[in-house]
Design a protein around this motif. Structure first.
Motif, mmCIF file in Angstrom:
data_model
loop_
_atom_site.group_PDB
_atom_site.id
_atom_site.type_symbol
_atom_site.label_atom_id
_atom_site.label_comp_id
_atom_site.label_asym_id
_atom_site.label_seq_id
_atom_site.Cartn_x
_atom_site.Cartn_y
_atom_site.Cartn_z
ATOM 1 N N ASP A 236 26.391 -22.742 28.686
ATOM 2 C CA ASP A 236 25.123 -22.866 27.944
ATOM 3 C C ASP A 236 25.066 -24.160 27.128
ATOM 4 O O ASP A 236 23.988 -24.593 26.718
ATOM 5 C CB ASP A 236 24.930 -21.650 27.013
ATOM 6 N N LYS B 252 38.588 -17.651 24.903
ATOM 7 C CA LYS B 252 39.316 -16.546 25.554
ATOM 8 C C LYS B 252 38.867 -15.187 25.039
ATOM 9 O O LYS B 252 38.571 -14.285 25.819
ATOM 10 C CB LYS B 252 40.838 -16.675 25.314
ATOM 11 N N THR C 181 36.172 -14.337 23.375
ATOM 12 C CA THR C 181 34.756 -14.067 23.665
ATOM 13 C C THR C 181 34.596 -13.692 25.140
ATOM 14 O O THR C 181 33.852 -12.760 25.485
ATOM 15 C CB THR C 181 33.903 -15.319 23.343
#
Ligand SMILES: Nc1nc2c(ncn2[C@@H]2O[C@H](COP(=O)(O)OP(=O)(O)OP(=O)(O)O)[C@@H](O)[C@H]2O)c(=O)[nH]1
Ligand SMILES: [Mg+2]
Length: 221
Positions: free
Chosen positions: A166, A42, A44
């Motif tokens: 990622d 959250k 980040t």
């Protein structure tokens, strides 16, 4: 002896949320309540979003945490006004806490407020904070079964963010199955796939946020 039922507590919160919402509406501020499990990203996600929105929208952040001010310290570095609420162990924010936080920031010209709820996928979904929209963030490292196991937050949200894209190649996360489950819980939900650390996928999310802000101008929700 007086017994207070969960419904009574929620009713008290709903009344407070109505007042908070009226205050935000009078000032034309769009408010987002961000929900997720601990550590799914959250703060980040907010750091990247605030950086992307800087210069075009005046923003503020309300941080909810059990004990520390760590997240507020991180947000402060982006240059955005932030207030930390410590819930002293409570697993969610409520509307009264938000009202008290709002009194500590200047709302002058603020168009957008993010509320980072306490890391928890269950309790926060029940409490209206006077927001315009709830948003639930799920990271691929949590497992693709989480929407089905914890459906409430997804049901209440207008947006779902699938974060840490990622890392998807390293974990056993079936993206299509997770999206299908989220849509089964809430067929109107918008889903964005992002990486909050690399910024991948943010163009679509920022375009959507811009369109919601443009749509809310001058509107009474
Ligand atoms: N690889 C990767 N790591 C991420 C991503 N988003 C967040 N993280 C990492 O995940 C960890 C937790 O991120 P936070 O942003 O603190 O998570 P949070 O949901 O705010 O955590 P709480 O406030 O404690 O509930 C940190 O180490 C982040 O750097 C991402 O998209 N990709
Ligand atoms: Mg956080």
């Amino acid at each position: 002896m007086k017994i207070l039922m969960a419904q009574d507590i929620l009713k008290v919160n709903d009344d407070a949320a109505t007042m908070v919402r009226r205050n935000f509406e009078d000032r034309n501020i769009f408010v987002i309540n961000l929900i997720s499990s601990p550590g799914s990203g959250k703060t980040t996600f907010l750091e990247t979003t605030l950086t992307r929105m800087a210069g075009k929208t005046r923003m503020a952040v309300i941080e909810g945490d059990l004990f520390t001010a760590r997240d507020a310290e991180r947000i402060e570095k982006t240059g955005v006004d932030v207030v930390q609420i410590n819930t002293s162990g409570a697993c969610h924010l409520d509307a009264n806490m938000v009202q008290q936080a709002v009194e500590k920031i200047s709302l002058e010209n603020v168009q957008l407020i993010f509320i980072e709820n306490v890391g928890n996928l269950v309790c926060p979904s029940e409490f209206d904070l006077g927001e315009n929209m709830k948003m639930t963030l799920l990271s691929v490292t949590e497992g693709d079964d989480k929407p089905e196991k914890y459906p409430f937050a997804f049901k209440e949200s207008q947006v779902a963010i699938i974060n840490k894209m990622d890392l998807i190649r390293y974990v056993n996360f079936d993206l299509e199955a997770a999206k299908k489950d989220i849509r089964r819980i809430n067929r109107d939900i918008k889903i964005f796939e992002v990486s909050s650390t690399t910024g991948a996928g943010f163009d679509d999310w920022i375009d959507y946020l811009d369109s919601r802000l443009a749509g809310s101008k001058g509107q009474r929700v």
